[in-house]
Every structure is written in structure tokens, then in C-alpha cells.
Design a protein around this motif. Structure first.
Motif, mmCIF file in Angstrom:
data_model
loop_
_atom_site.group_PDB
_atom_site.id
_atom_site.type_symbol
_atom_site.label_atom_id
_atom_site.label_comp_id
_atom_site.label_asym_id
_atom_site.label_seq_id
_atom_site.Cartn_x
_atom_site.Cartn_y
_atom_site.Cartn_z
ATOM 1 N N GLY A 54 0.813 -1.210 0.000
ATOM 2 C CA GLY A 54 0.000 0.000 0.000
ATOM 3 C C GLY A 54 0.845 1.258 0.000
ATOM 4 O O GLY A 54 0.557 2.213 -0.727
ATOM 5 N N ALA A 55 1.898 1.278 0.815
ATOM 6 C CA ALA A 55 2.776 2.448 0.868
ATOM 7 C C ALA A 55 3.462 2.685 -0.468
ATOM 8 O O ALA A 55 3.599 3.827 -0.929
ATOM 9 N N SER A 56 3.896 1.609 -1.118
ATOM 10 C CA SER A 56 4.542 1.737 -2.419
ATOM 11 C C SER A 56 3.570 2.280 -3.467
ATOM 12 O O SER A 56 3.938 3.111 -4.308
ATOM 13 N N VAL B 97 1.026 4.265 -2.933
ATOM 14 C CA VAL B 97 0.863 5.692 -2.653
ATOM 15 C C VAL B 97 2.058 6.478 -3.180
ATOM 16 O O VAL B 97 1.904 7.530 -3.828
ATOM 17 N N ALA B 98 3.268 5.985 -2.901
ATOM 18 C CA ALA B 98 4.472 6.694 -3.330
ATOM 19 C C ALA B 98 4.553 6.798 -4.849
ATOM 20 O O ALA B 98 4.905 7.850 -5.401
ATOM 21 N N HIS B 99 4.229 5.710 -5.547
ATOM 22 C CA HIS B 99 4.264 5.751 -7.009
ATOM 23 C C HIS B 99 3.191 6.683 -7.567
ATOM 24 O O HIS B 99 3.406 7.353 -8.586
ATOM 25 N N ARG B 100 2.031 6.734 -6.927
ATOM 26 C CA ARG B 100 0.983 7.654 -7.364
ATOM 27 C C ARG B 100 1.457 9.101 -7.232
ATOM 28 O O ARG B 100 1.269 9.926 -8.139
ATOM 29 N N LEU B 101 2.083 9.422 -6.114
ATOM 30 C CA LEU B 101 2.598 10.770 -5.905
ATOM 31 C C LEU B 101 3.725 11.086 -6.881
ATOM 32 O O LEU B 101 3.790 12.191 -7.440
ATOM 33 N N LEU B 102 4.601 10.112 -7.094
ATOM 34 C CA LEU B 102 5.730 10.331 -7.996
ATOM 35 C C LEU B 102 5.258 10.573 -9.423
ATOM 36 O O LEU B 102 5.769 11.459 -10.125
ATOM 37 N N SER B 103 4.275 9.794 -9.871
ATOM 38 C CA SER B 103 3.778 9.958 -11.244
ATOM 39 C C SER B 103 3.096 11.301 -11.435
ATOM 40 O O SER B 103 2.998 11.796 -12.563
ATOM 41 N N GLY B 104 2.611 11.914 -10.344
ATOM 42 C CA GLY B 104 1.997 13.228 -10.435
ATOM 43 C C GLY B 104 2.972 14.371 -10.242
ATOM 44 O O GLY B 104 2.549 15.524 -10.147
ATOM 45 N N GLY B 105 4.257 14.071 -10.167
ATOM 46 C CA GLY B 105 5.268 15.116 -10.044
ATOM 47 C C GLY B 105 5.623 15.491 -8.625
ATOM 48 O O GLY B 105 6.418 16.410 -8.400
ATOM 49 N N ALA B 106 5.056 14.813 -7.622
ATOM 50 C CA ALA B 106 5.321 15.130 -6.216
ATOM 51 C C ALA B 106 6.399 14.202 -5.667
ATOM 52 O O ALA B 106 6.139 13.375 -4.780
ATOM 53 N N ALA B 107 7.612 14.323 -6.186
ATOM 54 C CA ALA B 107 8.694 13.404 -5.814
ATOM 55 C C ALA B 107 9.071 13.535 -4.350
ATOM 56 O O ALA B 107 9.300 12.535 -3.660
ATOM 57 N N PRO C 40 -2.673 14.511 -4.415
ATOM 58 C CA PRO C 40 -4.073 14.072 -4.229
ATOM 59 C C PRO C 40 -4.469 14.095 -2.763
ATOM 60 O O PRO C 40 -3.623 14.051 -1.860
ATOM 61 N N ARG C 41 -5.764 14.128 -2.527
ATOM 62 C CA ARG C 41 -6.269 14.106 -1.170
ATOM 63 C C ARG C 41 -6.025 12.738 -0.527
ATOM 64 O O ARG C 41 -5.816 11.743 -1.218
ATOM 65 N N ALA C 42 -6.092 12.722 0.795
ATOM 66 C CA ALA C 42 -5.820 11.490 1.533
ATOM 67 C C ALA C 42 -6.781 10.376 1.134
ATOM 68 O O ALA C 42 -6.391 9.206 1.040
ATOM 69 N N LEU D 189 -5.755 6.750 -0.238
ATOM 70 C CA LEU D 189 -6.231 5.523 0.415
ATOM 71 C C LEU D 189 -6.860 4.593 -0.615
ATOM 72 O O LEU D 189 -6.646 3.366 -0.569
ATOM 73 N N GLY D 190 -7.619 5.155 -1.550
ATOM 74 C CA GLY D 190 -8.194 4.339 -2.621
ATOM 75 C C GLY D 190 -7.136 3.721 -3.504
ATOM 76 O O GLY D 190 -7.340 2.632 -4.065
ATOM 77 N N THR D 191 -6.003 4.385 -3.630
ATOM 78 C CA THR D 191 -4.878 3.828 -4.391
ATOM 79 C C THR D 191 -4.208 2.690 -3.640
ATOM 80 O O THR D 191 -3.826 1.678 -4.236
ATOM 81 N N ALA D 192 -4.077 2.849 -2.323
ATOM 82 C CA ALA D 192 -3.345 1.860 -1.521
ATOM 83 C C ALA D 192 -4.148 0.595 -1.268
ATOM 84 O O ALA D 192 -3.584 -0.505 -1.201
ATOM 85 N N LEU D 193 -5.458 0.730 -1.114
ATOM 86 C CA LEU D 193 -6.270 -0.398 -0.663
ATOM 87 C C LEU D 193 -6.216 -1.605 -1.600
ATOM 88 O O LEU D 193 -5.993 -2.732 -1.131
ATOM 89 N N PRO D 194 -6.411 -1.448 -2.920
ATOM 90 C CA PRO D 194 -6.360 -2.636 -3.792
ATOM 91 C C PRO D 194 -5.013 -3.356 -3.737
ATOM 92 O O PRO D 194 -4.970 -4.595 -3.701
#
Length: 437
Positions: free
Chosen positions: A118-120, A122-132, A242-244, A248-253
Motif C-alpha cells: 500500500g505504501a509503495s 501511494v508513493a508511485h501515485r505521488l511520484l507519477s503526479g510530479g510530487a517526488a 491528491p487528497r488522503a 487511500l483508494g490507491t493503496a487499498l487494492p
């Protein structure tokens, strides 16, 4: 011009886009709606704005992530880097006692696997959006929280002595995940060397204290390296994470899928950690080869992007991508099979190989192939199909053992069926162009 600023921002976030639809999707993720496109940029809607931005983008001018062969092959060494610290486990078992050490390992591995997935995500989602920078910071703190969860669980269920081992092991596993996220394989290799030396020393001399101290040095080096990793990263200008609830929706699956895979693996392997040698080490080829599996999964999507540009018709793309999937699956099975063959020969020469041990090793090779297919299915079919298929396989395995079946053949049959079901599911989804845009 205001449009030029938008083009520069998109270029920093989306190098070499496939088409204007991918640009429009990025614009929408950045909060640019049809109304914003009209009021601020003077275009009819976000799709018209995306088309103009796409036409103005410099091709190949910016690279967010290097996927060249010289970089991605490092995924192949990740399995051995995970495996080296486990050589200290016999020393831990000598202190805690075999059953307690096994349960502690199960708790640490299960929590780290599920929480880390889940943490990974979230991190990849943030990274792909430019929030390194936000991605790096989130991964560090989520790893610390996951370590605390694992240690607290162990303290409540297993007692404080086991909790200390879980704290060290979970912290190490999360640290490894952070270092690999930042592609710090060399730093990680240096960190795991003391644990490897401690494990070898214990096997030779059975000196527990020194082995545990060297294992602790590895934990400190890895955690310290992970806490410093990514400090130089910066978020792109104007990026809004993105909002929390979205994260969370990204991490859960990913967490649910990882939990099911962990249960499937540990349900069988936890029985044999302190059993006969060939059964105890049966998972070694899978652990060693998971880096290769991850590498080829990344490579598959790189090849899919290339085929998307080359093929003129959807039918041509579907055939090309299916052949590519089977080719990468064959690569994974060959690599895992080669590691299994070396282990089988070594066990046979040592006179400790049994039929159940050989079958269990083969089952882990098939499970590695299934993990590769699962990675692809998760990215091409959404959050439900892969967990449902793994759930069905797990239910079949548990039911068979509950009815009196031998766990080893049941595990082999389960892994075979799992691979077949995943291939059937992928047949209908992997060739759809929309998954690669």
C-alpha cells in the motif's frame, strides 16, 4: 504566455506522451476542468486544450524515470538482497526457540508485505503526479508506521522478546523497500553484508551473540540509509498532491492483493521453516527470482508502449502484446527454474533431497510465474479480478488441506491452477489499448 507555462508544466510531468488523450487525463488530474479550459485558456474544453498542449510538447525532452536496460536490470539483483539478511534467522531461532521465531517471522513478513504494498502504491501515485519529495517523505513515514504496527501486533500476540525481533525485521524490510524505491541497490548491498557475514559465522561456529550483533548492524545501516534516501527530491512547481481519500483508494487494492498473496505463500511455507532442509529452503528460488519477476513486469509495459506506437491496427497490437506477455512469462519461469535447478542439484548431491521437497520447489517456481501475471493483471484490469482469482486459489488450497490432502501437492496444484486462471483473465484484458495510454 499562460499556455506556454502549461506546456512546460506538462512536459515536466509527462515525457513523451502517447496521444492528446493522455495529456487531457493529466490536465484533469491537475484540476483543469472544461470550465477552466474555457475561462483561463480560451479553449472549448479540456480535450481541445489537451490536443494543443500535446502538439506543442517537445518530444523526449524530459525524462522522469530512466527505463534503459542499464537501469532496469538492477531489478534482477533485488531478490538476493532480500535473501542475504535471512541467513541470521537460525541464530534468532536459537534464542527465541523455533516455533516462536517462525511466528515472529510470519507476523513481520505479513505486515511488511501488506503495508509495504500500500505504501509503495501511494508513493508511485505521488511520484507519477510530479510530487517526488512528497512521495519520498510519505514512504519514509508510512514505513515507520508499518514497523510500529508490526511490533505492536507481535507484542500483543507473541510477547516482548518476539516483538523485538519483529521490530528489527519489519524495520529492515520497510527500509529495503524504501532503498529499492529510490534505486539504491548499491547502498543496500553494503548494508546487508554484515548480516550475511553473521549468518555464515553462525553456521560455521554457532556463535549466537556476534551473529545477532552483525544482524543489528545491517538493520541500522539499512534504516539509516532509507531515512536519508530521497532527501534531495523536489516536487514540481504547481503540483497539488491528491487528497488522503484518493491515496487511500490507491493503496487499498494493492494491500488487499498483497495480503492474499502473502496468505497463500505463508499458509504452506510456515509449516516447513524448521522442517527438513529441502522443504525449509524450497522458497529460495522464488525469493532470489522475485527481482527478475519485477524487472520483466516493468519491461513488459515498456514493450507494450513500443508496440502501441508500432502497430497500426488494434488486432495487430492485441496479437503482439499477447506474444510479449507469453515471452516475458517464459523468461521469468526460465530464470526461476534455473535457480531451482541449482538448488535441486545441490540438495541431491548432499543427499537430502526428497520428493516432497522437489515438488515444493517446483510449486514456488510456478508461483513466481503467477506473481508476474498478477502484476500485469492488476495494472490492466483494475482492482478486483486479481484478488478474486487469488482468493479462489487460496480457498481451494485451504479446503484441500482441511479435507486431508498433503499440503505440498495441494500447493503445487494451486499454483498451477492460479497461473491458468490469471492467463485466462489476461486474455481478455491485456490487449486493450487503453491500458497503455
Amino acid at each position: 504566455m499562460i499556455l506556454d507555462e502549461l506546456v512546460e508544466r506538462v512536459a515536466s510531468l509527462l515525457p513523451d506522451p502517447v496521444d492528446e488523450l493522455q495529456v487531457a487525463a493529466l490536465l484533469e488530474s491537475q484540476g483543469i476542468t472544461d470550465q477552466v479550459a474555457v475561462d483561463r485558456y480560451g479553449r472549448a474544453d479540456v480535450f481541445a486544450l489537451g490536443q494543443e498542449v500535446f502538439e506543442r510538447l517537445p518530444r523526449g525532452s524530459v525524462a522522469v524515470e530512466d527505463h534503459s536496460p542499464g537501469t532496469t536490470w538492477l531489478h534482477a539483483v533485488r531478490g538476493p538482497l532480500y535473501l542475504v539478511p535471512t541467513t541470521v534467522f537460525p541464530a534468532v531461532a536459537a534464542v527465541l526457540g523455533g516455533p516462536a521465531a517462525v511466528w515472529a517471522m510470519v507476523v513481520a513478513t505479513a505486515v511488511s508485505w501488506v503495508w509495504g504494498s500500500g505504501a509503495s502504491a501511494v508513493a508511485h501515485r505521488l511520484l507519477s503526479g510530479g510530487a517526488a519529495a512528497t512521495a519520498a517523505r510519505s514512504l519514509r513515514w508510512l514505513g515507520a508506521a508499518g514497523t510500529a504496527v508490526a511490533a505492536t501486533t507481535a507484542a500483543a500476540v507473541l510477547g516482548w522478546r518476539s516483538a523485538l525481533f519483529v521490530l528489527a525485521l519489519a524495520g529492515l524490510q520497510f527500509a529495503i523497500g524504501v532503498l529499492l524505491f529510490h534505486r539504491e541497490e548499491v547502498r543496500l548491498a553494503v548494508a546487508v553484508l554484515p548480516a550475511g557475514a553473521g549468518g555464515v559465522l553462525f553456521l560455521v561456529s554457532e556463535v549466537v551473540g556476534i551473529a545477532l550483533v552483525l544482524g543489528g548492524v545491517t538493520v541500522l545501516l539499512a534504516v539509516g540509509g532509507a531515512w536519508r534516501a530521497g532527501r534531495a527530491a523536489r516536487d514540481s512547481g504547481g503540483v497539488r498532491p491528491p487528497r488522503a481519500s484518493t491515496l487511500l483508494g490507491t493503496a487499498l487494492p494493492s494491500s488487499v492483493y498483497a495480503a492474499l498473496c502473502a496468505i497463500l505463500l505463508l499458509y504452506t511455507d510456515s509449516r516447513y521453516v524448521l522442517s527438513a532442509l529441502d522443504l525449509a529452503v524450497a522458497a529460495a528460488p522464488l525469493v532470489l527470482g522475485m527481482g527478475v519477476v519485477e524487472w520483466r513486469a516493468h519491461r513488459f509495459f515498456e514493450l507494450a508502449t513500443q508496440e502501441l506506437r508500432r502497430c497500426a491496427l488494434p488486432a495487430d497490437f492485441h496479437q503482439a502484446i499477447w506474444r510479449g506477455l507469453l515471452r516475458e512469462l517464459g523468461f521469468c519461469l526460465t530464470a526461476l527454474g534455473a535457480a531451482a535447478l541449482v538448488l535441486l542439484v545441490a540438495l541431491r548431491v548432499s543427499g537430502v533431497l526428497t520428493s516432497p521437497g522437489a515438488l515444493l520447489i517446483d510449486g514456488h517456481v510456478l508461483l513466481g510465474g503467477a506473481f508476474f501475471l498478477g502484476f500485469v493483471l492488476v495494472r490492466t484490469s483494475g482492482p478486483l479480478p486479481a484478488p478474486l482469482i487469488v482468493s479462489a486459489a487460496l480457498l481451494g488450497d485451504v479446503t484441500a488441506v482441511a479435507l486431508g490432502a498433503d499440503p505440498v501437492p495441494a500447493f503445487l496444484i494451486t499454483c498451477t491452477a492460479l497461473s491458468i486462471f490469471l492467463l485466462v483473465a489476461l486474455r481478455g484484458s491485456v490487449g486493450q489499448v487503453r491500458h497503455y495510454r
